[in-house]
Write a protein that holds these residues in place. Sequence first.
Motif, mmCIF file in Angstrom:
data_model
loop_
_atom_site.group_PDB
_atom_site.id
_atom_site.type_symbol
_atom_site.label_atom_id
_atom_site.label_comp_id
_atom_site.label_asym_id
_atom_site.label_seq_id
_atom_site.Cartn_x
_atom_site.Cartn_y
_atom_site.Cartn_z
ATOM 1 N N GLU A 244 0.840 -1.199 0.000
ATOM 2 C CA GLU A 244 0.000 0.000 0.000
ATOM 3 C C GLU A 244 0.878 1.253 0.000
ATOM 4 O OE1 GLU A 244 -3.768 1.671 2.549
ATOM 5 O OE2 GLU A 244 -1.987 1.083 3.672
ATOM 6 N N LYS A 245 1.925 1.221 0.815
ATOM 7 C CA LYS A 245 2.822 2.380 0.880
ATOM 8 C C LYS A 245 3.549 2.584 -0.451
ATOM 9 C CE LYS A 245 6.220 4.598 3.821
ATOM 10 N NZ LYS A 245 6.684 5.407 2.698
ATOM 11 N N GLU A 246 3.973 1.484 -1.064
ATOM 12 C CA GLU A 246 4.676 1.590 -2.345
ATOM 13 C C GLU A 246 3.782 2.206 -3.411
ATOM 14 O OE1 GLU A 246 5.612 0.684 -6.350
ATOM 15 O OE2 GLU A 246 4.138 -0.569 -5.319
ATOM 16 N N ILE A 247 2.512 1.811 -3.432
ATOM 17 C CA ILE A 247 1.569 2.373 -4.412
ATOM 18 C C ILE A 247 1.365 3.871 -4.173
ATOM 19 C CG2 ILE A 247 -0.842 2.356 -5.180
ATOM 20 C CD1 ILE A 247 -0.821 -0.700 -4.554
ATOM 21 N N LEU A 248 1.138 4.239 -2.915
ATOM 22 C CA LEU A 248 0.949 5.653 -2.582
ATOM 23 C C LEU A 248 2.182 6.474 -2.938
ATOM 24 C CD1 LEU A 248 -0.833 5.348 0.894
ATOM 25 C CD2 LEU A 248 -1.839 6.213 -1.214
ATOM 26 N N ASP A 249 3.355 5.960 -2.573
ATOM 27 C CA ASP A 249 4.594 6.685 -2.857
ATOM 28 C C ASP A 249 4.819 6.832 -4.359
ATOM 29 O OD1 ASP A 249 5.098 6.939 -0.172
ATOM 30 O OD2 ASP A 249 6.609 5.361 -0.067
ATOM 31 N N ARG A 250 4.488 5.784 -5.110
ATOM 32 C CA ARG A 250 4.675 5.825 -6.565
ATOM 33 C C ARG A 250 3.750 6.863 -7.206
ATOM 34 N NH1 ARG A 250 2.205 1.980 -9.570
ATOM 35 N NH2 ARG A 250 2.404 0.480 -7.867
ATOM 36 N N TRP A 251 2.506 6.863 -6.783
ATOM 37 C CA TRP A 251 1.562 7.845 -7.321
ATOM 38 C C TRP A 251 1.970 9.273 -6.943
ATOM 39 C CZ3 TRP A 251 -3.238 7.803 -10.014
ATOM 40 C CH2 TRP A 251 -3.571 6.560 -10.563
ATOM 41 N N ARG A 252 2.488 9.434 -5.760
ATOM 42 C CA ARG A 252 2.883 10.777 -5.325
ATOM 43 C C ARG A 252 4.237 11.201 -5.897
ATOM 44 N NH1 ARG A 252 -0.468 12.867 -1.806
ATOM 45 N NH2 ARG A 252 -1.741 11.567 -0.433
ATOM 46 N N GLY A 253 5.000 10.257 -6.407
ATOM 47 C CA GLY A 253 6.321 10.584 -6.921
ATOM 48 C C GLY A 253 7.360 10.747 -5.835
ATOM 49 N N MET A 254 7.159 10.084 -4.688
ATOM 50 C CA MET A 254 8.142 10.143 -3.606
ATOM 51 C C MET A 254 9.450 9.500 -4.080
ATOM 52 S SD MET A 254 7.067 11.383 -0.594
ATOM 53 C CE MET A 254 5.511 11.877 0.187
ATOM 54 N N PRO A 255 10.576 10.119 -3.814
ATOM 55 C CA PRO A 255 11.847 9.572 -4.291
ATOM 56 C C PRO A 255 12.301 8.326 -3.543
ATOM 57 C CG PRO A 255 12.220 11.558 -2.991
ATOM 58 C CD PRO A 255 10.739 11.437 -3.173
ATOM 59 N N SER A 256 11.745 8.086 -2.347
ATOM 60 C CA SER A 256 12.126 6.908 -1.571
ATOM 61 C C SER A 256 11.004 6.558 -0.611
ATOM 62 C CB SER A 256 13.410 7.182 -0.775
ATOM 63 O OG SER A 256 13.136 8.089 0.298
ATOM 64 N N PRO A 257 10.956 5.303 -0.130
ATOM 65 C CA PRO A 257 9.937 4.937 0.865
ATOM 66 C C PRO A 257 10.061 5.737 2.159
ATOM 67 C CG PRO A 257 10.949 2.964 -0.074
ATOM 68 C CD PRO A 257 11.767 4.137 -0.530
ATOM 69 N N GLN A 258 11.283 6.196 2.453
ATOM 70 C CA GLN A 258 11.531 6.914 3.709
ATOM 71 C C GLN A 258 11.125 8.384 3.651
ATOM 72 O OE1 GLN A 258 13.927 5.432 1.839
ATOM 73 N NE2 GLN A 258 14.409 3.544 2.968
#
Length: 614
Positions: A256-270
């Motif tokens: 779930e976090k990976e999907i959210l981060d990918r959609w938001r364009g976060m550069p890293s999970p952290q």
Amino acid sequence: MFTVPFLDRDLLRDVNANAAGGSGPDGLGNLPEWDLSDLYTSENAAELDRDLAWLESECASFAADYENKLANLDAESLLACVLRNEKINSIAGRIMSYAGLRYYQLTTDAERAKFMSDMQEKITIFTTPLVFFTLEINRIDDATLEAHFAANTDLARYKPIFDRIRAMKPYQLSDELEKFLHDLGVVGDAWERLFDETIAGLIFTVNGEELNIEGTLNLLTEQDRSKREAAARELARVFSDNIKIFARVHNTQAKEKEILDRWRGMPSPQMGRHLSNHVEPEVVEALREAVVAAYPKLSHRYYELKRRWLGLDRMQVWDRNAPLPMETTRTVNWDEARKMVMDAYSAFDPRMGDLAEPFFDKGWIDAAVKPGKAPGAFAHPTVTDVHPYVMLNYLGKPRDVMTLAHELGHGVHQVLAADQGEMLSSTPLTLAETASVFGEMLTFRKMLENAKDKNERKILLAGKVEDMINTVVRQIAFYDFECKLHAARAEGELTPDDINALWMSVQAESLGEAFDFMEGYETFWTYVPHFVHSPFYVYAYAFGDGLVNALYSVYAEGAEGFEDKYFDMLKAGGSKHHKELLAPFGLDASDPTFWDKGLSMISSMIDELESMED
């Protein structure tokens, strides 16, 4: 979506009649229980119904009054908008605090679980129309916002909040998607509840006695090595029996976090955690690198010492938190624990003692170990017009006294920061550990000062070094495990064996050559709540410990006006960046050498322990 911000520690009073605590096991004394009536008198209270009705109405009115209009407000109108939003946060926070605290007292009770879930769902539905607030703030032109701050000092006070909101601007999705994700948040919460209820419901049988997880983990600090081994093997057995559930929870949460981060364009999970902590990624990486580089002179060196003290050729994982052979098994009753912590707090500054006193006398602490109660310990700030609540699972171990000192530090910090108001009182996790770890240090130093002889001093020093290793080395190893877990999950589903292997990949490196690892230890990632509730939370412990060690060095050197500066720092809550807060003490966490100051304090304690071997 609204969640309950508990500050919790790694697993490891006279009150009114309706909240009186019972006598604890083994003569611990009258252990206090919470009196939650300062929030609501019951789940059917008229005040709760009133607040729910107000919240539903006010959220709708707020959206009608302000949606699509924030960019055109003048400074005074924007301030009015912020104050209304703050009041909504306060009422929603009060409701969820009550529901959450009541649930954590008895997580296995279906009615309490349902009540918390129902409250979460209602508040999520009520507050969904408010998603526009942060999105539209991020659309206000920089120059316009700066002009508003210049025109209105009351609004300018909230600039740190605007800065944190606007830090998310590059990762913001469309209004429609943000509302969808807000609504969907309750589904993620269900996985957290599954984790909590599974952990709380686990039964461990050690030497014929049935125990919950707290009681079993407590056996790992027993003097009798056979009891420690029996507890460790039983933990491994039960974790292994339930590992599919834990693997499913971790896989789902990480995906779930990976999907959210990918959609938001976060550069890293952290990155999301760094943003919420208001700390730069390079500062966290400097901390991590400093701690990993220090493994040989900290944990590796200490555990080799301990191996010799225990008379072992090799240590097993059940020896990590073993008491020293010269240490007598001792139970500290509640009144004695209270006095030890209060004496330390008051000796630092009488104001500190005055702030801590109500926790013991007014039903702000829930101390006893009870069936179904959540494991671990935490301090929860509730809302700024009430007071914090502290949860413990007190078993009378000397380390339980340090946990009391730790959580009470959180509580004092939360009381002092409350004057900042609902939006500015909340402290980023990296700074939220400051008062708690400082409270531990005060208590430890007071106990060390009163040590009767060299042997007692050695026991105290060793205990503190172990606590610091658990707080710094162990938590950075946890952080590395999480980094590996999230990176691996991004490539595909992880089997329990995959997660086990990631866990073991950080253990030997952090603990050193003194250890062997029993079969089954690879499952011990399963019980750490932070991995599920607050991904990448754990580095905040190491950050806080390093910061406090540097801070305490300044205090120990007799810096003029330290106490007043310290209180000002706690009172600031989340209104200042770590650079501003540490500047009066001549410290700067962004300086790569800053972390060496804190780590050198641990190293110097190990130096003293080694010198005692001569």
